[in-house]
Design a protein around this motif. Sequence first.
Motif, mmCIF file in Angstrom:
data_model
loop_
_atom_site.group_PDB
_atom_site.id
_atom_site.type_symbol
_atom_site.label_atom_id
_atom_site.label_comp_id
_atom_site.label_asym_id
_atom_site.label_seq_id
_atom_site.Cartn_x
_atom_site.Cartn_y
_atom_site.Cartn_z
ATOM 1 N N UNK A 188 0.830 -1.202 0.000
ATOM 2 C CA UNK A 188 0.000 0.000 0.000
ATOM 3 C C UNK A 188 0.866 1.254 0.000
ATOM 4 N N UNK A 189 1.990 1.218 0.712
ATOM 5 C CA UNK A 189 2.925 2.345 0.705
ATOM 6 C C UNK A 189 3.425 2.589 -0.717
ATOM 7 N N UNK A 190 3.665 1.518 -1.447
ATOM 8 C CA UNK A 190 4.052 1.666 -2.850
ATOM 9 C C UNK A 190 2.932 2.313 -3.653
ATOM 10 N N UNK A 191 1.718 1.812 -3.502
ATOM 11 C CA UNK A 191 0.607 2.361 -4.283
ATOM 12 C C UNK A 191 0.377 3.835 -3.977
ATOM 13 N N UNK A 192 0.620 4.230 -2.735
ATOM 14 C CA UNK A 192 0.441 5.636 -2.352
ATOM 15 C C UNK A 192 1.558 6.527 -2.889
ATOM 16 N N UNK A 193 2.683 5.912 -3.265
ATOM 17 C CA UNK A 193 3.862 6.706 -3.668
ATOM 18 C C UNK A 193 4.531 6.152 -4.920
ATOM 19 N N UNK A 194 3.762 5.495 -5.768
ATOM 20 C CA UNK A 194 4.410 4.744 -6.839
ATOM 21 C C UNK A 194 5.090 5.624 -7.879
ATOM 22 N N UNK A 195 4.645 6.852 -8.080
ATOM 23 C CA UNK A 195 5.302 7.730 -9.046
ATOM 24 C C UNK A 195 6.762 7.962 -8.629
ATOM 25 N N UNK A 196 6.961 8.304 -7.370
ATOM 26 C CA UNK A 196 8.311 8.549 -6.880
ATOM 27 C C UNK A 196 9.124 7.273 -6.736
ATOM 28 N N UNK A 197 8.487 6.183 -6.302
ATOM 29 C CA UNK A 197 9.218 4.925 -6.119
ATOM 30 C C UNK A 197 9.695 4.365 -7.452
ATOM 31 N N UNK A 198 8.853 4.440 -8.481
ATOM 32 C CA UNK A 198 9.271 3.952 -9.789
ATOM 33 C C UNK A 198 10.347 4.846 -10.399
ATOM 34 N N UNK A 199 10.295 6.153 -10.126
ATOM 35 C CA UNK A 199 11.372 7.036 -10.577
ATOM 36 C C UNK A 199 12.688 6.632 -9.899
ATOM 37 N N UNK A 200 12.616 6.343 -8.608
ATOM 38 C CA UNK A 200 13.808 5.900 -7.876
ATOM 39 C C UNK A 200 14.324 4.575 -8.433
ATOM 40 N N UNK A 201 13.409 3.649 -8.733
ATOM 41 C CA UNK A 201 13.822 2.360 -9.265
ATOM 42 C C UNK A 201 14.483 2.492 -10.627
ATOM 43 N N UNK A 202 13.977 3.430 -11.444
ATOM 44 C CA UNK A 202 14.603 3.636 -12.754
ATOM 45 C C UNK A 202 16.016 4.196 -12.581
ATOM 46 N N UNK A 203 16.167 5.183 -11.709
ATOM 47 C CA UNK A 203 17.508 5.726 -11.436
ATOM 48 C C UNK A 203 18.428 4.653 -10.866
ATOM 49 N N UNK A 204 17.845 3.727 -10.107
ATOM 50 C CA UNK A 204 18.661 2.675 -9.506
ATOM 51 C C UNK A 204 19.259 1.743 -10.547
ATOM 52 N N UNK A 205 18.650 1.672 -11.739
ATOM 53 C CA UNK A 205 19.264 0.893 -12.807
ATOM 54 C C UNK A 205 20.665 1.413 -13.096
ATOM 55 N N UNK A 206 20.814 2.754 -13.135
ATOM 56 C CA UNK A 206 22.129 3.338 -13.356
ATOM 57 C C UNK A 206 23.057 3.010 -12.206
ATOM 58 N N UNK A 207 22.528 3.145 -10.987
ATOM 59 C CA UNK A 207 23.347 2.922 -9.800
ATOM 60 C C UNK A 207 23.885 1.492 -9.781
ATOM 61 N N UNK A 208 23.062 0.530 -10.167
ATOM 62 C CA UNK A 208 23.483 -0.865 -10.137
ATOM 63 C C UNK A 208 24.378 -1.214 -11.325
ATOM 64 N N UNK A 209 24.207 -0.514 -12.447
ATOM 65 C CA UNK A 209 25.021 -0.789 -13.622
ATOM 66 C C UNK A 209 26.462 -0.306 -13.470
ATOM 67 N N UNK A 210 26.719 0.603 -12.528
ATOM 68 C CA UNK A 210 28.084 1.092 -12.376
ATOM 69 C C UNK A 210 28.969 0.092 -11.627
ATOM 70 N N UNK A 211 28.407 -1.010 -11.143
ATOM 71 C CA UNK A 211 29.230 -2.056 -10.536
ATOM 72 C C UNK A 211 30.013 -2.747 -11.647
ATOM 73 N N UNK A 212 31.339 -2.601 -11.681
ATOM 74 C CA UNK A 212 32.122 -3.105 -12.816
ATOM 75 C C UNK A 212 31.966 -4.607 -13.060
ATOM 76 N N UNK A 213 31.993 -5.392 -11.986
ATOM 77 C CA UNK A 213 31.899 -6.843 -12.150
ATOM 78 C C UNK A 213 30.500 -7.258 -12.586
#
Length: 455
Positions: free
Chosen positions: A55-80
């Motif tokens: 429910x917390x996700x449903x109440x804030x999904x616009x911001x959470x999905x934006x964070x998750x998209x940015x997190x793709x970059x954050x996780x891709x910078x791991x060289x290995x």
Amino acid sequence: MNVELELTDVEKEAKEYFINVFTALHKPCDVGTGANLETRLPPWFDAVKFKRGQQFYRDNRFGILQANFCSLLVLLVDPKGLRILEHTGKSSTTETAQKRYVSTFVHMNDWYECELAPGSRSWKSLSLVRRMHLSASNSASKRNLGFINQVEMALTTFGFMGFPLVRPHLLGIRYDNREDQEAFVHLWAVLGFMLGVEDQYNMCLHRLEVVEMICRVMVRYIFLPSLQLETPLFRQMMGAIVDAFADYMPFMSYESVMFLTRRLVGVPGYQYAVDMEKENICRRLLSMDELNGVLQYMETKDGYRQVIEMYRAIFSDKIRLYHVKDLYCASLNDINQNILESSESIDGTYRKLPTEEPDSELNVEEQRQNSSKKHLRELLGLKHNQELVVTRIEDDSEWSTYLNDDKLKLLSTRGQMNAKFTIQSLNRCYSTIGRFTNEWALSFILYRIKRLHGK
């Protein structure tokens, strides 16, 4: 003279977790074949708390999905991890990236919105994703690229829940209810378990204050430096992802997504429209000796050994700011006369020498440092007329003096427009009309994504 810090109980627990999790580099997330994997709920599963997290996700999904998209970059910078992803061959072009990451968003949507019970969509989705991870891990291991381990899965958990927890004010997420936050953390503790994270490495099983501190420690010691070091492979993979979503998210481009992600992490220079009173960083909790222990353990492991100089650039007890500078007018003689060195092997300004012959007058340690710098240059894909400038912040109290929004003006006109529009949209989440507008737009985007995926 190094002064031993007096740590709080929360800081001690977060530091202990951070050091402990990196002892699991040798522990695969899963072994064997997908047929051997068992999908089950953890014994500490709380259905009421899990549903409240959804429910917390449903109440804030616009911001959470934006964070998750940015997190793709954050996780891709791991060289290995990036090399394993490249090996799968499913993310390096627009077509393959679209198939992979549209599928990822659909899977994640099922986890957030469906009941978690045997036979449900989310249950089947989690089982499928875990089998896919195991297949990719086994394949990479055969190529001496390493396997997907407990450390990487723990960092992936951060990618999904870390920013909504510790940077909610930049995402339009409401953060005034502790029980909601605890429920969201529990949701990801459960999802992490079902994706193969062992309890001792599951950061979400700690109490809320410790989870928040773990996230802040990871930002400081891993993601803040790594997000400043773009490799050619990272640019290729991230460019494919941005192009893959361009049809669904028109106000985005590679440069604007990079700006928004670095702003979310807190990289100095990206503080456009940021409340500076909330722009802080966790203090130094780890010594260089402790970090060197992690590095020494890494360099013995497949996958890490091949890119160890990137990890040496990332792990430091002092905050490092990286900047690639183009040299337009300097001659080679000027370049060589202006090499700056410091006591640490990757601090200072490093420029490529016109020759590669080893200098017999240098001792073994100096030759090793020169080799390390050369390897780092190669990993970053620096050209002969580029230099890597490194600024080391000696005292954490100086942190605020580096914060500004100068990087925005370096974007193209379209990039600036995209970044500003996204930031304004996120800020509108705190108003009723803005939240309604964002939810309508997001529902339309998710509808189109699901149609593409055949759901």
